[in-house]
Design an enzyme around this catalytic site. Structure first.
Site, PDB file in Angstrom:
ATOM      1  CB  SER A 242      -0.910   0.015   1.234  1.00  0.00           C
ATOM      2  OG  SER A 242      -0.142   0.037   2.426  1.00  0.00           O
ATOM      3  CG  HIS A 263      -3.276  -1.338  -2.426  1.00  0.00           C
ATOM      4  ND1 HIS A 263      -3.670  -0.055  -2.109  1.00  0.00           N
ATOM      5  CD2 HIS A 263      -3.240  -2.011  -1.241  1.00  0.00           C
ATOM      6  CE1 HIS A 263      -3.847   0.040  -0.805  1.00  0.00           C
ATOM      7  NE2 HIS A 263      -3.599  -1.131  -0.260  1.00  0.00           N
ATOM      8  CD  GLU A 275      -5.091   2.575  -4.513  1.00  0.00           C
ATOM      9  OE1 GLU A 275      -5.399   3.778  -4.490  1.00  0.00           O
ATOM     10  OE2 GLU A 275      -4.279   2.067  -3.710  1.00  0.00           O
ATOM     11  CG  ASN A 313      -3.371   4.457   1.728  1.00  0.00           C
ATOM     12  OD1 ASN A 313      -4.552   4.265   2.019  1.00  0.00           O
ATOM     13  ND2 ASN A 313      -2.453   3.529   1.893  1.00  0.00           N
TER      14      ASN A 313
END
Length: 406
Positions: A242, A263, A275, A313
Site C-alpha cells: 500500500s 493493491h 489499485e 491513501n
C-alpha cells in the site's frame, strides 16, 4: 445542521477535494478512477470530483481561497485547475459542466468518457494464481481467485500457517452457505482449487504471483529476488503493497516489465477496489491483463503510477491528519468532529473512528511516507497522532486509540 457541523465539513473535506483536483490536473489518475477509488476503497457515497460538481466549483474555490489567505498553507490554496474551470464558467452540475458533463442533472458522455470497446482484455493467459502469505489479506486474495474459478497455489512458512488459510476460507464459505449464497457443492469446488505449500518452489508454474507478506521493503525485496529465480518466464509478479516503491521490487528482478502493483483492500473478499499500480517499466500488456483480471474476479480496478499513497491513501490520510491537527490546536471535540463528518459528508465513519480502525501506528507510518515523498509541509504528521502511537494507544486492536474501547 449546525454552523459547527458546516464549518467542520469545510475545514476537513474541502482540502481533501482540492487535493483530488491536483491529482487529476497532473494526469496521475483519471476523473473516473479518482472517484471510483474513494467510493469503492473507502465506502464514500460519491467520489471527490463528483462532490465538487455537486457543491459548486466556485463555492469550494472561494472557501479554499479564504482559508489560504488566513493559513498560508499550500493545501488550502485552490488548485490551478479549479481556478481555470471557474473562470471558464464550468461551475459543476448546476451549470451543466464541471469535472463531468450534465444534461437534466444527470451525467452524460463527453470526450473523457471511455468508449464501450475500451474495456481491458487478457493479454496473458492466466489459469493458475500463486499467493505468497498467510495473513488476513493473503487469505482473502486466495479466496477471491478460487471463488472465481482459478486454481490457487499459496505459500506460507509452515503447515500450521497454511492450514489457517484453509480454515479462514472454509469459515467464509460456510457463512455464504448460511446466507443462501452458496451450496455445499460450490464450497467443495472452491476448496478443491486450493493447493497449500511451504516452499516457494511450488510457484514455479503459476501464471501470476500475488505477494501479500509483511509491509517491509527488505523482506519484499528478498522475496521478489527469489520469485525471479523460481517462477517461469512470462508470469506476472505483483505486490499488494500500500505504500512501498514497486519500482524497487522490480529492480531486483531480471524482468521488471512484468512487475506490477495489485493493491487489494482489506477484507479482500469483500472490498471491491484494487489499485493497479504501474512503474515506468511495466509493459502495457501486463497492465491491461491485470486490469482485465481484476474485473473478471468481480473487483473494480483503478489505475495509477508508482508513488507514495497511490490514490486512496494519498487522499485519505492527509484529511485524517488534518482532523488530528484540529484537536491539537484545541479547536474541536473529536466526538463532535466524527459526528459532523458522518452527518454532512455522509462518510461511513468520522476521522477518529477510522484512524482507530486502521490502526494509529499504521496511519502514522503512511503519513510519514507521504511527507517524505511530497515534502509538503502540510503533510507533517500531527503531533497528536505521534503521541497516541508513542503512548501505545494504537486503536481498536489495542483497546484504546482516540476513542476508548475497553
Amino acid at each position: 445542521m449546525t454552523d459547527t457541523t458546516e464549518q467542520t465539513f469545510r475545514e476537513l473535506v474541502f482540502p481533501y477535494l482540492n487535493h483530488a483536483v491536483r491529482m487529476y490536473e497532473t494526469s496521475y489518475a483519471t476523473r473516473a478512477d479518482i472517484d471510483a477509488a474513494m467510493r469503492f476503497g473507502c465506502g464514500y457515497p460519491s467520489g471527490p470530483l463528483t462532490v465538487l460538481d455537486e457543491l459548486g466549483l466556485g463555492v469550494v474555490r472561494d472557501v479554499l481561497a479564504a482559508r489560504f489567505a488566513e493559513s498560508g498553507d499550500n493545501l488550502h490554496k485552490p488548485a490551478d485547475l479549479l481556478d481555470e474551470l471557474v473562470a471558464e464558467g464550468r461551475l459543476g452540475k448546476e451549470s451543466g459542466r464541471g469535472f463531468y458533463t450534465y444534461a437534466d442533472g444527470a451525467v452524460v458522455a463527453d470526450d473523457e468518457t471511455p468508449s464501450a470497446d475500451s474495456a481491458p482484455q487478457l493479454r496473458h493467459e492466466i489459469t493458475t494464481v500463486g499467493v505468497v502469505g498467510t495473513g488476513t489479506m493473503a487469505s482473502g486474495i486466495v479466496e477471491v481467485f478460487a471463488k472465481s474459478g482459478y486454481d490457487v497455489v499459496f505459500v506460507g512458512r509452515s503447515t500450521e500457517k497454511t492450514d489457517g488459510v484453509v480454515a479462514a476460507i472454509t469459515k467464509s464459505l460456510d457463512k455464504a452457505i448460511s446466507r443462501g449464497k452458496l451450496d455445499e457443492a460450490g464450497k467443495a469446488d472452491v476448496l478443491a482449487r486450493l493447493t497449500a505449500a511451504t516452499q516457494r518452489e511450488a510457484l514455479a508454474d503459476v501464471d501470476l504471483v500475488v505477494e501479500a507478506i509483511a509491509e517491509d521493503l527488505a523482506v519484499k525485496t528478498e522475496l521478489f529476488r527469489d520469485l525471479d529465480r523460481i517462477v517461469k518466464q512470462g508470469a506476472i509478479l505483483s505486490t499488494t503493497t500500500s505504500s512501498l516503491p514497486i519500482t524497487e521490487l522490480a529492480g531486483v528482478t531480471g524482468r521488471p516489465e512484468v512487475v506490477i502493483g495489485m493493491h487489494f483492500f482489506n477484507p479482500a473478499a469483500i472490498m471491491k477496489l484494487v489499485e493497479v499500480v504501474t512503474t515506468e517499466l511495466t509493459s502495457p500488456e501486463v497492465d491491461e491483463t491485470v486490469r482485465a483480471l481484476t474485473a473478471k474476479v468481480g473487483k473494480v480496478a483503478v489505475s495509477c503510477g508508482d508513488r507514495a499513497g497511490f490514490i486512496v491513501n494519498a487522499l485519505l490520510f492527509p484529511y485524517l491528519n488534518d482532523a488530528v491537527k484540529v484537536i491539537d490546536e484545541g479547536r474541536g471535540d473529536l466526538e463532535e468532529i466524527d459526528a459532523a463528518i458522518k452527518e454532512k459528508a455522509g462518510f461511513p465513519m468520522g476521522p477518529f473512528a477510522l484512524l482507530d480502525v486502521v490502526g494509529n501506528d499504521v496511519s502514522l507510518a503512511i503519513q510519514q511516507e507521504l511527507y517524505a515523498e511530497f515534502k509538503e509541509p502540510g503533510f507533517t504528521p500531527a503531533a497528536g497522532l505521534e503521541k497516541v502511537v508513542a503512548d501505545g494507544h494504537l486503536g481498536r486492536k489495542a483497546g484504546r486509540g482516540f476513542h476508548d474501547y475497553s
